[in-house]
Scaffold this motif. Structure first.
Motif, mmCIF file in Angstrom:
data_model
loop_
_atom_site.group_PDB
_atom_site.id
_atom_site.type_symbol
_atom_site.label_atom_id
_atom_site.label_comp_id
_atom_site.label_asym_id
_atom_site.label_seq_id
_atom_site.Cartn_x
_atom_site.Cartn_y
_atom_site.Cartn_z
ATOM 1 N N CYS A 2 -19.860 -21.120 15.663
ATOM 2 C CA CYS A 2 -20.923 -22.287 15.302
ATOM 3 C C CYS A 2 -20.294 -23.012 14.251
ATOM 4 C CB CYS A 2 -21.921 -21.664 15.587
ATOM 5 S SG CYS A 2 -22.503 -20.524 16.634
ATOM 6 N N LEU A 3 -20.053 -24.311 14.280
ATOM 7 C CA LEU A 3 -20.327 -25.042 12.962
ATOM 8 C C LEU A 3 -21.584 -25.560 12.744
ATOM 9 C CD1 LEU A 3 -17.196 -26.565 15.209
ATOM 10 C CD2 LEU A 3 -17.591 -25.177 13.344
ATOM 11 N N GLY A 4 -21.322 -26.115 12.058
ATOM 12 C CA GLY A 4 -22.589 -27.213 11.027
ATOM 13 C C GLY A 4 -22.053 -28.622 11.563
ATOM 14 N N ILE A 5 -23.060 -29.091 11.838
ATOM 15 C CA ILE A 5 -22.226 -30.321 12.027
ATOM 16 C C ILE A 5 -23.628 -31.466 12.435
ATOM 17 C CG2 ILE A 5 -21.212 -30.257 14.240
ATOM 18 C CD1 ILE A 5 -23.235 -30.369 15.856
ATOM 19 N N PRO A 6 -23.277 -32.667 11.242
ATOM 20 C CA PRO A 6 -24.134 -33.736 11.251
ATOM 21 C C PRO A 6 -25.073 -34.006 11.768
ATOM 22 C CG PRO A 6 -21.575 -34.013 10.748
ATOM 23 C CD PRO A 6 -21.639 -32.787 10.916
ATOM 24 N N GLY A 7 -26.170 -35.199 11.670
ATOM 25 C CA GLY A 7 -26.675 -35.622 12.593
ATOM 26 C C GLY A 7 -27.362 -36.660 11.661
ATOM 27 N N GLU A 8 -27.453 -37.398 12.596
ATOM 28 C CA GLU A 8 -28.454 -38.894 11.711
ATOM 29 C C GLU A 8 -30.221 -38.733 12.925
ATOM 30 O OE1 GLU A 8 -28.474 -43.778 10.697
ATOM 31 O OE2 GLU A 8 -27.124 -42.808 11.905
ATOM 32 N N ILE A 9 -30.999 -39.309 11.431
ATOM 33 C CA ILE A 9 -32.763 -38.760 11.818
ATOM 34 C C ILE A 9 -33.303 -40.459 12.072
ATOM 35 C CG2 ILE A 9 -35.241 -38.697 11.385
ATOM 36 C CD1 ILE A 9 -34.144 -36.219 8.964
ATOM 37 N N VAL A 10 -33.189 -39.598 13.066
ATOM 38 C CA VAL A 10 -32.960 -40.841 14.182
ATOM 39 C C VAL A 10 -35.573 -41.385 14.487
ATOM 40 C CG1 VAL A 10 -34.077 -42.629 17.003
ATOM 41 C CG2 VAL A 10 -31.226 -40.885 15.586
ATOM 42 N N SER A 56 -29.824 -28.608 5.240
ATOM 43 C CA SER A 56 -29.408 -29.578 4.406
ATOM 44 C C SER A 56 -29.974 -30.999 4.948
ATOM 45 C CB SER A 56 -28.727 -29.212 3.189
ATOM 46 O OG SER A 56 -26.885 -29.787 4.068
ATOM 47 N N LYS A 57 -29.952 -31.412 3.492
ATOM 48 C CA LYS A 57 -29.366 -33.040 3.560
ATOM 49 C C LYS A 57 -28.130 -33.825 3.119
ATOM 50 C CE LYS A 57 -32.144 -37.184 1.842
ATOM 51 N NZ LYS A 57 -33.072 -37.729 1.549
ATOM 52 N N ILE A 58 -27.602 -34.418 3.387
ATOM 53 C CA ILE A 58 -26.115 -34.848 3.382
ATOM 54 C C ILE A 58 -25.871 -36.086 3.540
ATOM 55 C CG2 ILE A 58 -25.134 -32.752 3.592
ATOM 56 C CD1 ILE A 58 -23.737 -33.870 6.244
ATOM 57 N N ASP A 59 -25.057 -37.096 2.483
ATOM 58 C CA ASP A 59 -24.783 -38.468 2.691
ATOM 59 C C ASP A 59 -24.364 -38.671 3.036
ATOM 60 O OD1 ASP A 59 -21.930 -38.044 1.574
ATOM 61 O OD2 ASP A 59 -23.005 -38.515 -0.358
ATOM 62 N N ALA A 63 -21.189 -36.554 5.963
ATOM 63 C CA ALA A 63 -21.595 -36.915 7.084
ATOM 64 C C ALA A 63 -20.445 -37.627 7.924
ATOM 65 C CB ALA A 63 -22.199 -37.451 7.254
ATOM 66 N N ARG A 64 -19.493 -38.579 7.598
ATOM 67 C CA ARG A 64 -18.723 -39.135 8.311
ATOM 68 C C ARG A 64 -16.919 -37.849 8.018
ATOM 69 N NH1 ARG A 64 -20.495 -41.957 11.719
ATOM 70 N NH2 ARG A 64 -22.201 -43.817 10.967
ATOM 71 N N LEU A 67 -17.927 -35.179 10.173
ATOM 72 C CA LEU A 67 -17.938 -35.518 11.501
ATOM 73 C C LEU A 67 -15.579 -35.748 11.735
ATOM 74 C CD1 LEU A 67 -20.400 -38.168 12.450
ATOM 75 C CD2 LEU A 67 -20.359 -35.443 13.041
ATOM 76 N N ASP A 68 -15.383 -36.174 11.179
ATOM 77 C CA ASP A 68 -13.594 -36.460 11.194
ATOM 78 C C ASP A 68 -13.318 -35.179 11.325
ATOM 79 O OD1 ASP A 68 -13.590 -39.207 11.377
ATOM 80 O OD2 ASP A 68 -13.361 -39.702 8.925
ATOM 81 N N PHE A 69 -13.535 -34.180 10.509
ATOM 82 C CA PHE A 69 -13.105 -33.205 9.903
ATOM 83 C C PHE A 69 -13.002 -32.027 11.769
ATOM 84 C CE2 PHE A 69 -13.582 -28.486 10.053
ATOM 85 C CZ PHE A 69 -11.877 -27.939 9.414
ATOM 86 N N LEU A 70 -14.374 -32.166 12.780
ATOM 87 C CA LEU A 70 -14.875 -31.588 13.681
ATOM 88 C C LEU A 70 -13.540 -32.209 14.254
ATOM 89 C CD1 LEU A 70 -18.209 -30.768 12.553
ATOM 90 C CD2 LEU A 70 -16.463 -29.986 12.716
#
Length: 92
Positions: A2-10, A56-59, A63-64, A67-70
């Motif tokens: 399981c990974l932590g993945i970044p997402g953008e709040i819409v 957590s909130k990230i910048d 996040a980018r 995502l590139d790493f994932l």
């Protein structure tokens, strides 16, 4: 794995302020933001998500990079996105 993945709040859901609609690589899901309520998140902010919860909130730069790493690790990332597509937090 399981990974932590970044997402953008819409959107912050008006009837459920503990939930936000979040876009993760084109997949939109309701994510529980109750764990980070002290960080005052708004649409356009990026968060780190694990099993339907914002950790957590990230910048955007962080996040980018995440995502590139994932994307570079291949199958584990694809499995996580597939799990996200199949998941759903009830909004009502």
């Amino acid at each position: 794995m399981c990974l932590g993945i970044p997402g953008e709040i819409v959107e912050i859901l008006s009837d459920r302020p503990d939930l936000a609609m979040v876009d993760v690589c084109g997949v939109k899901r309701a994510i529980n933001i109750g764990l980070i309520e002290d960080e005052h998140v708004v649409p356009g902010d990026w968060i780190l998500i694990h099993v339907g919860f914002a950790l957590s909130k990230i910048d955007e730069v962080e996040a980018r990079a995440a995502l590139d790493f994932l994307e570079s690790i291949g199958q584990a990332y694809e499995d996580e996105i597939a799990a996200l597509r199949e998941s759903m937090i009830e909004e009502g």
